[in-house]
Motif scaffolding. Structure first.
Motif, PDB file in Angstrom:
ATOM      1  N   UNK A   1       0.791  -1.240   0.000  1.00  0.00           N
ATOM      2  CA  UNK A   1       0.000   0.000   0.000  1.00  0.00           C
ATOM      3  C   UNK A   1       0.817   1.280   0.000  1.00  0.00           C
ATOM      4  N   UNK A   2       2.149   1.177   0.186  1.00  0.00           N
ATOM      5  CA  UNK A   2       2.963   2.392   0.273  1.00  0.00           C
ATOM      6  C   UNK A   2       2.979   3.128  -1.078  1.00  0.00           C
ATOM      7  N   UNK A   3       3.232   2.366  -2.164  1.00  0.00           N
ATOM      8  CA  UNK A   3       3.275   2.985  -3.498  1.00  0.00           C
ATOM      9  C   UNK A   3       1.903   3.562  -3.847  1.00  0.00           C
ATOM     10  N   UNK A   4       0.866   2.821  -3.503  1.00  0.00           N
ATOM     11  CA  UNK A   4      -0.490   3.289  -3.785  1.00  0.00           C
ATOM     12  C   UNK A   4      -0.746   4.629  -3.100  1.00  0.00           C
ATOM     13  N   UNK A   5      -0.416   4.728  -1.826  1.00  0.00           N
ATOM     14  CA  UNK A   5      -0.689   5.973  -1.084  1.00  0.00           C
ATOM     15  C   UNK A   5       0.125   7.134  -1.656  1.00  0.00           C
ATOM     16  N   UNK A   6       1.364   6.839  -1.983  1.00  0.00           N
ATOM     17  CA  UNK A   6       2.242   7.907  -2.458  1.00  0.00           C
ATOM     18  C   UNK A   6       1.793   8.418  -3.832  1.00  0.00           C
TER      19      UNK A   6
ATOM     20  N   UNK B   1      -1.408  11.843  -8.053  1.00  0.00           N
ATOM     21  CA  UNK B   1      -2.396  11.854  -9.140  1.00  0.00           C
ATOM     22  C   UNK B   1      -3.587  12.726  -8.775  1.00  0.00           C
ATOM     23  N   UNK B   2      -3.915  12.802  -7.480  1.00  0.00           N
ATOM     24  CA  UNK B   2      -5.012  13.697  -7.088  1.00  0.00           C
ATOM     25  C   UNK B   2      -4.684  15.154  -7.393  1.00  0.00           C
ATOM     26  N   UNK B   3      -3.394  15.466  -7.423  1.00  0.00           N
ATOM     27  CA  UNK B   3      -2.981  16.836  -7.748  1.00  0.00           C
ATOM     28  C   UNK B   3      -2.692  16.966  -9.245  1.00  0.00           C
TER      29      UNK B   3
END
Ligand code: ADP
Ligand code: ASP
Ligand code: MG
Length: 404
Positions: free
Chosen positions: A273-278, A283-285
């Motif tokens: 989940x680390x890569x996903x969170x980062x 991508x949200x920005x």
């Protein structure tokens, strides 16, 4: 009667003499019995100069106001060119994007064309007028002027060619076609008589600035008959099309991109989940990440490096630092002095050893590779920015040297 869209870039309209030259090309096309819709860019370095002027006043100016400023460059060009055509006694009208009905998203500085209202341009063409349209700009649903991203006038031209089902879309520029690499950097570059949309799209996306990548995307989607030609010499250019007649060489060309930076996120937790969170944070920005490498996970953590546009570095660093504890990394290392060199070619799908040949060329030139990323028809390497031109030459010579 044919409809021809002609686009003229900055160097082609840089001063009064060049504007007259462009007016001459448009006039000849019109007098030969065609309808002409011409798209012009800002003169010479106007867009860069305007960006500099903005920086002097407010380096953090809003994108909306930047678009208000930058869109003026193209308006100067169309008005001046219309005046040159008037002086030749030809019927002409120049139109800004809001007049021409070029509707875009409201993503200032990187807007996408959504639709084109044909009515005004059609009316002017029906009155036998030459129509000049300001490139690079559009209008949002709020009635605000937008711009399409640097180099976007090519996209304005292809969008108009698609909307009006033009018989031909000619991109007039300061080189006489698309070459196997940038002819200003590699003297041995060869002109390609034709190139496929897919190869041209990859080359443009990897930094070959001769065409704006979205213009090629649109040309492919709407089957626009497109060619790149010189505004200074009358000779055949390069046709961009679906299929090319030429026997396939393993690669079509070499491109460089110096607009990217690399961020290394050091000592992240080695857990799911680390890569996903980062990356969801980025991508949200709306920050687009290009190449990613992750080191082998160790008990005490792992490192992830990725590349992104230089213009997004500040925001990405801010976002990551804000979440430093949540993401659990030790430090960020930013390198803005990197460059990407890519080879592109549909032929590499069926030719083994193409990537190896590129790596060998770089090894022979003593150039260190930092990251590698590939697609079906492309291999890209990230290297030190100072090595970029030497790398272009070495790689180009390796693939094309014996054909000169
Ligand atoms: P314009 O102002 O007409 O839009 P650009 O400067 O955007 O022109 O694009 C033309 C330039 O693209 C050329 O002067 C050349 O240096 C560069 N270029 C990069 N790669 C290539 C390539 N593969 N073939 C031709 N030109 C290239
Ligand atoms: N004038 C704009 C630029 O310099 C658009 C273009 O030239 O296509 O990016
Ligand atoms: Mg351009």
């Amino acid at each position: 009667m044919k409809l021809i869209v002609q686009k003229f870039g900055g160097t082609s309209v840089r001063d009064a003499e060049r504007i007259r030259n462009v007016a001459g090309i448009i006039a000849d096309t019109y007098k030969a019995g065609n309808r002409v819709l011409a798209v012009l860019s800002a003169q010479g370095d106007t867009t860069d100069d305007l960006i500099e002027k903005a920086r002097e006043i407010n380096p953090r100016a809003s994108k909306r106001e930047m678009d208000m400023l930058l869109s003026t460059g193209e308006q100067i060009s169309i008005a001046l060119c219309a005046m040159a055509l008037e002086a030749m006694g030809l019927p002409v009208v120049s139109l800004a994007a809001w007049q021409a009905g070029i509707h875009t998203t409201s993503a200032h500085s990187d807007a996408r064309i959504k639709s084109i209202d044909a009515e005004r341009i059609r009316r002017e063409l029906d009155q036998n007028k030459i129509v000049l349209v300001a490139g690079f700009q559009g209008v949002s649903r709020f009635g605000d002027v937008t711009t399409l991203g640097r180099g976007g006038s090519d996209t304005s031209a292809v969008a108009l060619a698609a909307a009006f089902r033009a018989d031909l879309c000619q991109i007039y520029t300061d080189v006489d076609g698309v070459y196997t690499t940038d002819p200003r950097i590699v003297p041995g570059a060869r002109k390609l008589p034709e190139i496929t949309y897919d190869e041209m799209l990859e080359l443009a996306s990897q930094g070959a600035q001769v065409l704006h990548n979205r213009s090629v995307e649109l040309a492919k989607k709407y089957h626009v008959n497109m060619e790149v030609v010189s505004s200074l010499e009358r000779k055949p250019g390069t046709k961009v099309k679906e299929v090319v007649k030429m026997e396939k060489t393993s690669i079509a060309g070499v491109a460089k991109d110096t607009s990217m930076a690399r961020i290394a996120v050091v000592q992240l937790e080695h857990s799911p989940g680390v890569a996903f969170r980062m990356f969801s944070l980025l991508s949200q920005a709306s920050i687009n990440v290009d190449a990613i490498i992750q080191s082998i996970g160790r008990e005490d953590g792992k490192d992830i490096s990725f590349t992104l546009p230089k213009t997004d570095v500040e925001e990405a660093v801010r976002l990551l630092e804000e979440q430093k504890d949540a993401l659990g990394f030790e430090q960020l290392i930013v390198d803005e002095k990197i460059a990407k060199v890519s080879i592109v070619g549909a032929g590499m799908m069926s030719t083994p050893g193409v990537a190896t040949k590129m790596f060998e060329a770089l090894y022979d030139a003593n150039i260190n590779i930092q990251m590698i990323n590939t697609s079906e028809i492309r291999v890209s390497v990230f290297i030190d920015e100072e090595d970029v031109n030497a790398a272009m030459r070495a790689v180009h010579d390796k693939f094309f040297g014996d054909q000169l």
